[in-house]
Write an enzyme that holds these catalytic residues in place. Structure first.
Site, mmCIF file in Angstrom:
data_model
loop_
_atom_site.group_PDB
_atom_site.id
_atom_site.type_symbol
_atom_site.label_atom_id
_atom_site.label_comp_id
_atom_site.label_asym_id
_atom_site.label_seq_id
_atom_site.Cartn_x
_atom_site.Cartn_y
_atom_site.Cartn_z
ATOM 1 N N SER A 233 0.847 -1.136 0.048
ATOM 2 C CA SER A 233 -0.135 -0.116 -0.061
ATOM 3 C C SER A 233 0.684 1.223 -0.097
ATOM 4 C CB SER A 233 -0.827 0.055 1.040
ATOM 5 O OG SER A 233 -0.250 -0.381 2.225
ATOM 6 N N HIS A 263 -2.187 -9.091 1.737
ATOM 7 C CA HIS A 263 -2.064 -7.671 2.797
ATOM 8 C C HIS A 263 -2.909 -7.316 3.701
ATOM 9 C CE1 HIS A 263 0.054 -4.079 3.409
ATOM 10 N NE2 HIS A 263 -0.190 -3.193 2.338
ATOM 11 N N HIS A 309 5.520 -13.075 7.329
ATOM 12 C CA HIS A 309 5.588 -11.460 7.220
ATOM 13 C C HIS A 309 6.812 -11.485 6.127
ATOM 14 C CE1 HIS A 309 6.086 -7.366 7.549
ATOM 15 N NE2 HIS A 309 4.677 -7.407 7.905
ATOM 16 N N ARG A 318 2.740 -5.699 17.205
ATOM 17 C CA ARG A 318 1.173 -5.075 17.131
ATOM 18 C C ARG A 318 0.370 -6.350 17.505
ATOM 19 N NH1 ARG A 318 1.549 -3.353 11.104
ATOM 20 N NH2 ARG A 318 2.321 -5.270 10.891
ATOM 21 N N ASP A 373 -2.457 -8.946 11.784
ATOM 22 C CA ASP A 373 -3.836 -9.504 11.446
ATOM 23 C C ASP A 373 -4.397 -10.601 12.124
ATOM 24 O OD1 ASP A 373 -4.129 -7.515 9.466
ATOM 25 O OD2 ASP A 373 -3.006 -8.620 8.074
HETATM 26 N N1 HAX Z 1 0.881 -20.100 5.671
HETATM 27 C C1 HAX Z 1 1.446 -21.003 4.835
HETATM 28 N N2 HAX Z 1 2.672 -20.738 3.933
HETATM 29 C C2 HAX Z 1 3.210 -19.787 4.132
HETATM 30 C C3 HAX Z 1 2.912 -18.722 5.132
HETATM 31 C C4 HAX Z 1 1.557 -19.122 5.935
HETATM 32 N N3 HAX Z 1 1.241 -18.027 6.838
HETATM 33 N N4 HAX Z 1 3.677 -17.842 5.037
HETATM 34 C C5 HAX Z 1 4.562 -17.949 4.167
HETATM 35 N N5 HAX Z 1 4.127 -19.133 3.759
HETATM 36 C C6 HAX Z 1 4.604 -19.868 2.600
HETATM 37 C C7 HAX Z 1 4.738 -18.707 1.168
HETATM 38 O O1 HAX Z 1 3.443 -18.899 0.574
HETATM 39 C C8 HAX Z 1 5.900 -19.278 0.230
HETATM 40 O O2 HAX Z 1 5.283 -20.400 -0.387
HETATM 41 P P1 HAX Z 1 5.533 -20.742 -1.832
HETATM 42 O O3 HAX Z 1 7.194 -20.545 -2.074
HETATM 43 O O4 HAX Z 1 4.902 -22.153 -2.157
HETATM 44 O O5 HAX Z 1 5.067 -19.513 -2.685
HETATM 45 C C9 HAX Z 1 6.833 -19.572 1.286
HETATM 46 O O6 HAX Z 1 5.904 -19.674 2.489
HETATM 47 C C10 HAX Z 1 8.026 -18.631 1.494
HETATM 48 O O7 HAX Z 1 7.293 -17.285 1.748
HETATM 49 P P2 HAX Z 1 8.010 -16.382 2.592
HETATM 50 O O8 HAX Z 1 9.230 -15.928 2.276
HETATM 51 O O9 HAX Z 1 7.843 -16.995 4.089
HETATM 52 O O10 HAX Z 1 6.962 -15.247 2.626
HETATM 53 P P3 HAX Z 1 6.704 -13.915 1.781
HETATM 54 O O11 HAX Z 1 7.618 -12.955 2.315
HETATM 55 O O12 HAX Z 1 6.615 -14.382 0.380
HETATM 56 O O13 HAX Z 1 5.209 -13.853 2.125
HETATM 57 C C11 HAX Z 1 3.128 -13.341 3.488
HETATM 58 C C12 HAX Z 1 4.803 -12.758 3.331
HETATM 59 C C13 HAX Z 1 2.908 -12.246 4.683
HETATM 60 C C14 HAX Z 1 2.494 -12.699 2.156
HETATM 61 C C15 HAX Z 1 3.007 -14.614 3.667
HETATM 62 O O14 HAX Z 1 3.696 -14.894 4.977
HETATM 63 C C16 HAX Z 1 1.547 -14.945 3.995
HETATM 64 O O15 HAX Z 1 0.919 -15.239 2.796
HETATM 65 N N6 HAX Z 1 0.796 -15.091 5.021
HETATM 66 C C17 HAX Z 1 -0.519 -15.127 5.377
HETATM 67 C C18 HAX Z 1 -1.250 -14.133 4.822
HETATM 68 C C19 HAX Z 1 -1.282 -12.897 5.736
HETATM 69 O O16 HAX Z 1 -1.193 -13.123 6.958
HETATM 70 N N7 HAX Z 1 -0.963 -11.521 5.241
HETATM 71 C C20 HAX Z 1 -0.654 -10.568 5.986
HETATM 72 C C21 HAX Z 1 0.637 -10.111 6.123
HETATM 73 C C22 HAX Z 1 0.601 -8.685 7.113
HETATM 74 C C23 HAX Z 1 0.114 -7.504 6.219
HETATM 75 O O17 HAX Z 1 0.501 -6.908 5.298
HETATM 76 N N8 HAX Z 1 -0.763 -7.023 6.855
HETATM 77 O O18 HAX Z 1 -1.294 -6.112 6.106
#
Ligand code: HAX
Length: 434
Positions: A233, A263, A309, A318, A373
């Site tokens: 964002s 996000h 994250h 948080r 979250d």
């Molecule tokens: N559950 C399952 N798998 C997860 C995971 C979770 N909570 N978090 C990461 N992974 C997976 C990723 O999907 C990725 O898989 P692929 O290689 O198969 O695509 C792998 O682990 C490596 O990812 P990473 O390096 O640990 O994490 P990223 O930096 O790529 O992504 C995310 C960060 C927040 C998007 C990710 O942890 C996620 O999808 N979490 C769940 C959704 C979530 O809670 N989002 C909110 C984040 C906070 C925010 O921005 N709020 O606004």
């Protein structure tokens, strides 16, 4: 009485001078390198932009202007906005001046309500909020000044004007979105003399006999205000704003990014996951049931929302702050109890799953801890705000403070239009051969 504008007018010359000197003396030095993985992987870890409002340390979390978040959790949102922009906490007089400024600006014009009422009944609340912001673009002072002609040195002045105008109206607009979308009655007006957070709580129309919902709103608006410059964002708002699109366009664009499930929308997904879990097990599940449910989610190819994250590598402070609030105000609430139990179980489940992934040749999960979250939804739910598709709107109202502060400071610095260089896969292939 010195206003926010006065303080910035005083500080901006020194800020410009410092950045000018840094560029003159060190402009050619490198601060980051980029590898192929990063180019394909969301530029993770690439240092390629500046944000002075806050930083996120992987092992500490959010630090606003040098102050770790949990040390400033008592500040009200208007104090946080002042801190983000100026680097200082306002004194009582400056805080009152900002509140009075909001009082003058807060009335939401009728044409916004006309548009919101005309939207289809099944519109997502985030789409309604972003539409309302865009509709108000016609009032942009920045665009009017720009069209008339202004110097670059002046850009920040109408940008701040737009920012204050938008911030003053956002709680009313957002609360109106809630009331219209979920048929709770007509929008409630702003109460002069009441602070920004409590006003938002009041305009939502959620009964609050003890005042603890207003306390939660202040905390919520404080915690979500900013998270440095590279998240989807903030980065989107910055990129759109760098084309000198005015603040209404830029903030709305940033919030469209916040509406993504990876996000800000994760908070809606989180509560849905918790409620599904509770429904399946008829209440607060035991650890074994929770573990099985989590593995079933993961094996179906889904993520555990609220965990992981892009930058953080510890429990998000948080989340810790919200947990503390829940323990104080709603320890017996079953949804909150489930969230606490999830925290006891999920980091270990994700760790195990990550090891399985690595054995299968996949990337590890970099962070198995909860993010912001994971806990906030349970608190909102407790107070009767049960329509979880709305949760990202609350996040948006708060995050607008960070986006607006970043944008005003970028206008003050005259930051250039964003234009990183992209390369093709063929280029990468040839480069690697060479
Ligand atoms: N559950 C399952 N798998 C997860 C995971 C979770 N909570 N978090 C990461 N992974 C997976 C990723 O999907 C990725 O898989 P692929 O290689 O198969 O695509 C792998 O682990 C490596 O990812 P990473 O390096 O640990 O994490 P990223 O930096 O790529 O992504 C995310 C960060 C927040 C998007 C990710 O942890 C996620 O999808 N979490 C769940 C959704 C979530 O809670 N989002 C909110 C984040 C906070 C925010 O921005 N709020 O606004």
């Amino acid at each position: 009485m010195s206003t926010l504008q006065d303080v910035l007018r005083q500080k901006i010359p020194a800020y410009r001078e410092e950045v000018g000197n840094l560029l003159k003396t060190h402009g050619g030095k490198s601060i980051s390198e980029v590898n192929v993985q990063q180019a394909y992987g969301g530029m993770r870890g690439v240092k390629g932009m500046i944000c002075d409002t806050s930083v996120v340390e992987p092992d500490k979390g959010l630090i606003i202007r040098g102050r770790p978040l949990l040390e400033i959790k008592h500040l009200w949102p208007e104090e946080i906005f002042y801190l983000l922009l100026t680097g200082e906490e306002p004194d009582a007089e400056a805080k009152a001046a900002l509140q009075q400024d909001y009082d003058k600006r807060a009335t939401v014009p009728d044409y916004v309500w006309d548009v919101l009422y005309a939207m289809p009944d099944d519109s997502h609340p985030m789409c309604m909020l972003d539409t309302a912001i865009l509709v108000m673009e016609r009032e942009s002072v920045f665009r009017k000044w720009y069209d008339k002609g202004m110097t670059k040195q002046e850009y920040w002045i109408p940008a701040l004007e737009d920012g204050l105008q938008l911030l003053a109206r956002l709680p009313g607009v957002a609360a109106g979105v809630y009331r219209i979308r979920y048929k709770k009655g007509s929008p409630v007006g702003w109460t002069p003399g009441l602070d920004w957070g409590a006003n938002y709580a009041n305009m939502l129309g959620i009964p609050d006999p003890t005042g603890s919902f207003a306390k939660l709103m202040r905390l919520y608006l404080n915690f979500h205000s900013d998270h440095e410059g590279g998240n989807v964002s903030a980065n989107t708002c910055h990129t759109v704003g760098s084309a000198l699109s005015d603040l209404y366009y830029s903030v709305s664009a940033g919030l469209n990014g916040l509406a993504g499930p990876l996000h800000g929308l994760a908070n809606q997904e989180c509560l849905a996951w918790i409620l599904e879990l509770m429904e399946k097990f008829g209440g607060v599940p035991d650890e074994k049931a929770l573990r099985d449910f989590a593995f079933a989610t993961l094996r179906s190819g889904k993520v555990i929302p609220g965990y992981g994250h892009a930058v953080l590598r510890v429990t998000d402070p948080r989340y810790a702050g919200f947990l503390e609030f829940g323990k104080e105000y709603l320890p017996e609430d079953p949804v909150f109890q489930t969230v606490s139990r999830v925290y006891d179980v999920i980091p270990k489940v994700l760790q195990e799953y990550s090891e399985e992934r690595v054995k299968a040749g996949k990337a590890p999960i970099a962070n198995c801890w909860p993010n912001v979250d994971a806990g906030s939804g349970a608190l909102l739910y407790h107070y009767g705000l049960t329509e979880f598709p709305y949760y990202t709107v609350l996040f948006s109202v708060s995050r607008s403070m960070g986006m607006i502060s970043q944008l005003v400071l970028n206008r003050a610095l005259g930051t250039a239009i964003t234009r990183p260089k992209s390369v093709s896969t063929e280029w990468v292939r040839k480069q690697m051969k060479a």
